[in-house]
Design a protein around this motif. Structure first.
Motif, PDB file in Angstrom:
ATOM      1  N   VAL A 114       0.845  -1.201   0.000  1.00  0.00           N
ATOM      2  CA  VAL A 114       0.000   0.000   0.000  1.00  0.00           C
ATOM      3  C   VAL A 114       0.875   1.244   0.000  1.00  0.00           C
ATOM      4  N   LEU A 115       1.903   1.259   0.840  1.00  0.00           N
ATOM      5  CA  LEU A 115       2.793   2.409   0.912  1.00  0.00           C
ATOM      6  C   LEU A 115       3.514   2.631  -0.415  1.00  0.00           C
ATOM      7  N   PHE A 116       4.028   1.554  -0.999  1.00  0.00           N
ATOM      8  CA  PHE A 116       4.775   1.667  -2.246  1.00  0.00           C
ATOM      9  C   PHE A 116       3.900   2.174  -3.391  1.00  0.00           C
ATOM     10  N   PHE A 117       2.720   1.580  -3.550  1.00  0.00           N
ATOM     11  CA  PHE A 117       1.890   1.937  -4.705  1.00  0.00           C
ATOM     12  C   PHE A 117       1.060   3.208  -4.483  1.00  0.00           C
ATOM     13  N   SER A 118       0.781   3.555  -3.246  1.00  0.00           N
ATOM     14  CA  SER A 118       0.028   4.795  -3.029  1.00  0.00           C
ATOM     15  C   SER A 118       0.903   6.011  -3.313  1.00  0.00           C
ATOM     16  N   ARG A 119       2.206   5.856  -3.217  1.00  0.00           N
ATOM     17  CA  ARG A 119       3.116   6.951  -3.600  1.00  0.00           C
ATOM     18  C   ARG A 119       3.037   7.246  -5.084  1.00  0.00           C
ATOM     19  N   LYS A 120       2.688   6.230  -5.856  1.00  0.00           N
ATOM     20  CA  LYS A 120       2.614   6.404  -7.310  1.00  0.00           C
ATOM     21  C   LYS A 120       1.311   7.069  -7.762  1.00  0.00           C
ATOM     22  N   LEU A 121       0.324   7.092  -6.867  1.00  0.00           N
ATOM     23  CA  LEU A 121      -0.940   7.727  -7.215  1.00  0.00           C
ATOM     24  C   LEU A 121      -0.799   9.244  -7.108  1.00  0.00           C
ATOM     25  N   ASN A 122      -1.516   9.957  -7.973  1.00  0.00           N
ATOM     26  CA  ASN A 122      -1.485  11.414  -7.937  1.00  0.00           C
ATOM     27  C   ASN A 122      -2.501  11.902  -6.909  1.00  0.00           C
ATOM     28  N   ARG A 123      -2.021  12.522  -5.859  1.00  0.00           N
ATOM     29  CA  ARG A 123      -2.904  12.947  -4.772  1.00  0.00           C
ATOM     30  C   ARG A 123      -3.801  14.123  -5.167  1.00  0.00           C
ATOM     31  N   ASP A 124      -3.432  14.835  -6.187  1.00  0.00           N
ATOM     32  CA  ASP A 124      -4.239  15.973  -6.624  1.00  0.00           C
ATOM     33  C   ASP A 124      -5.428  15.540  -7.477  1.00  0.00           C
ATOM     34  N   ASP A 125      -5.408  14.302  -7.890  1.00  0.00           N
ATOM     35  CA  ASP A 125      -6.475  13.760  -8.721  1.00  0.00           C
ATOM     36  C   ASP A 125      -7.788  13.715  -7.934  1.00  0.00           C
ATOM     37  N   GLU A 126      -8.895  14.027  -8.602  1.00  0.00           N
ATOM     38  CA  GLU A 126     -10.212  14.007  -7.947  1.00  0.00           C
ATOM     39  C   GLU A 126     -10.599  12.596  -7.515  1.00  0.00           C
ATOM     40  N   ASP A 127     -10.152  11.606  -8.261  1.00  0.00           N
ATOM     41  CA  ASP A 127     -10.499  10.213  -7.993  1.00  0.00           C
ATOM     42  C   ASP A 127      -9.543   9.543  -7.006  1.00  0.00           C
ATOM     43  N   TYR A 128      -8.713  10.306  -6.321  1.00  0.00           N
ATOM     44  CA  TYR A 128      -7.709   9.725  -5.434  1.00  0.00           C
ATOM     45  C   TYR A 128      -8.304   8.763  -4.411  1.00  0.00           C
ATOM     46  N   PRO A 129      -9.373   9.130  -3.677  1.00  0.00           N
ATOM     47  CA  PRO A 129      -9.919   8.171  -2.688  1.00  0.00           C
ATOM     48  C   PRO A 129     -10.396   6.866  -3.328  1.00  0.00           C
ATOM     49  N   GLU A 130     -11.037   6.984  -4.497  1.00  0.00           N
ATOM     50  CA  GLU A 130     -11.512   5.780  -5.179  1.00  0.00           C
ATOM     51  C   GLU A 130     -10.334   4.941  -5.678  1.00  0.00           C
ATOM     52  N   LEU A 131      -9.315   5.625  -6.214  1.00  0.00           N
ATOM     53  CA  LEU A 131      -8.146   4.909  -6.709  1.00  0.00           C
ATOM     54  C   LEU A 131      -7.417   4.192  -5.569  1.00  0.00           C
ATOM     55  N   LYS A 132      -7.330   4.856  -4.427  1.00  0.00           N
ATOM     56  CA  LYS A 132      -6.654   4.235  -3.284  1.00  0.00           C
ATOM     57  C   LYS A 132      -7.448   3.024  -2.786  1.00  0.00           C
ATOM     58  N   GLN A 133      -8.771   3.152  -2.760  1.00  0.00           N
ATOM     59  CA  GLN A 133      -9.605   2.023  -2.339  1.00  0.00           C
ATOM     60  C   GLN A 133      -9.467   0.857  -3.325  1.00  0.00           C
ATOM     61  N   GLN A 134      -9.436   1.178  -4.598  1.00  0.00           N
ATOM     62  CA  GLN A 134      -9.264   0.162  -5.629  1.00  0.00           C
ATOM     63  C   GLN A 134      -7.893  -0.516  -5.491  1.00  0.00           C
ATOM     64  N   LEU A 135      -6.886   0.294  -5.191  1.00  0.00           N
ATOM     65  CA  LEU A 135      -5.543  -0.235  -4.982  1.00  0.00           C
ATOM     66  C   LEU A 135      -5.530  -1.214  -3.814  1.00  0.00           C
ATOM     67  N   LYS A 136      -6.184  -0.859  -2.725  1.00  0.00           N
ATOM     68  CA  LYS A 136      -6.240  -1.743  -1.556  1.00  0.00           C
ATOM     69  C   LYS A 136      -6.929  -3.057  -1.879  1.00  0.00           C
ATOM     70  N   GLN A 137      -7.965  -2.991  -2.704  1.00  0.00           N
ATOM     71  CA  GLN A 137      -8.658  -4.216  -3.106  1.00  0.00           C
ATOM     72  C   GLN A 137      -7.748  -5.113  -3.951  1.00  0.00           C
ATOM     73  N   GLU A 138      -7.016  -4.487  -4.871  1.00  0.00           N
ATOM     74  CA  GLU A 138      -6.099  -5.253  -5.716  1.00  0.00           C
ATOM     75  C   GLU A 138      -4.980  -5.875  -4.875  1.00  0.00           C
ATOM     76  N   ILE A 139      -4.489  -5.128  -3.909  1.00  0.00           N
ATOM     77  CA  ILE A 139      -3.446  -5.646  -3.026  1.00  0.00           C
ATOM     78  C   ILE A 139      -4.000  -6.792  -2.194  1.00  0.00           C
ATOM     79  N   SER A 140      -5.221  -6.654  -1.728  1.00  0.00           N
ATOM     80  CA  SER A 140      -5.859  -7.721  -0.956  1.00  0.00           C
ATOM     81  C   SER A 140      -5.968  -8.999  -1.783  1.00  0.00           C
TER      82      SER A 140
END
Length: 166
Positions: free
Chosen positions: A32-58
């Motif tokens: 989560v730490l490694f891949f969330s750094r790659k996400l753009n925090r300024d993006d409007e979809d950031y919360p959804e992208l992070k949640q999607q990332l967590k699901q993929e990691i799971s």
């Protein structure tokens, strides 16, 4: 999330597991730490992208467990042995396992089932630390008890160890 990212998550997981054993919780946190750094925090979809990332990691973690690349029970057993060999007692090891996100009940069960002689281990640590142990010297006795408690030995381990000395 596209299929390429799934492969990159799996590749990173395999890379981390190749370096050393990880618990499922540890590996999840690192991914989560490694891949969330790659996400753009300024993006409007950031919360959804992070949640999607967590699901993929799971899903990746579940896959690793199915492949038996991650086994929390084996990890706990190895960790107990490693830390006991470094001279730590069962209390400290239990706290460390809890901090690593491992199930407390399983950790306690495996600690109690281990064939480690905690009193003998405490005695070895005391010998290493103090060289000479004078039971009549109350200050040294108090310091040695504090040292063993700090190292994670229980009161019963300390009492058993002192009965071995007499």
């Amino acid at each position: 999330m596209d299929q390429k990212l799934d492969k990159s998550i799996l590749n990173k997981a395999v890379q981390l597991l190749a370096q050393r054993d990880h618990s499922s919780y540890e590996l999840t946190q690192k991914l989560v730490l490694f891949f969330s750094r790659k996400l753009n925090r300024d993006d409007e979809d950031y919360p959804e992208l992070k949640q999607q990332l967590k699901q993929e990691i799971s899903l990746t973690i579940e896959y690793c467990i199915c492949q038996n690349w991650i086994n929390d029970t084996q990890y706990i057993e190895k960790y107990i042995t490693m830390r006991a060999n470094k001279g730590y007692g069962r209390q400290k090891i239990a706290v460390e396992l809890k901090q690593r996100g491992l199930p407390e009940q399983v950790s306690r069960q495996l600690l109690n089932a281990s064939d480690i002689d905690w009193a003998a281990l405490a005695y070895q640590q005391l010998q290493k630390k103090f060289k000479q142990i004078d039971l009549k010297n109350n200050l040294q006795k108090q310091k040695s008890i504090q040292f063993l408690i700090y190292r994670g030995y229980t009161q019963s381990d300390v009492k058993t160890m002192y009965t071995l000395l007499t």
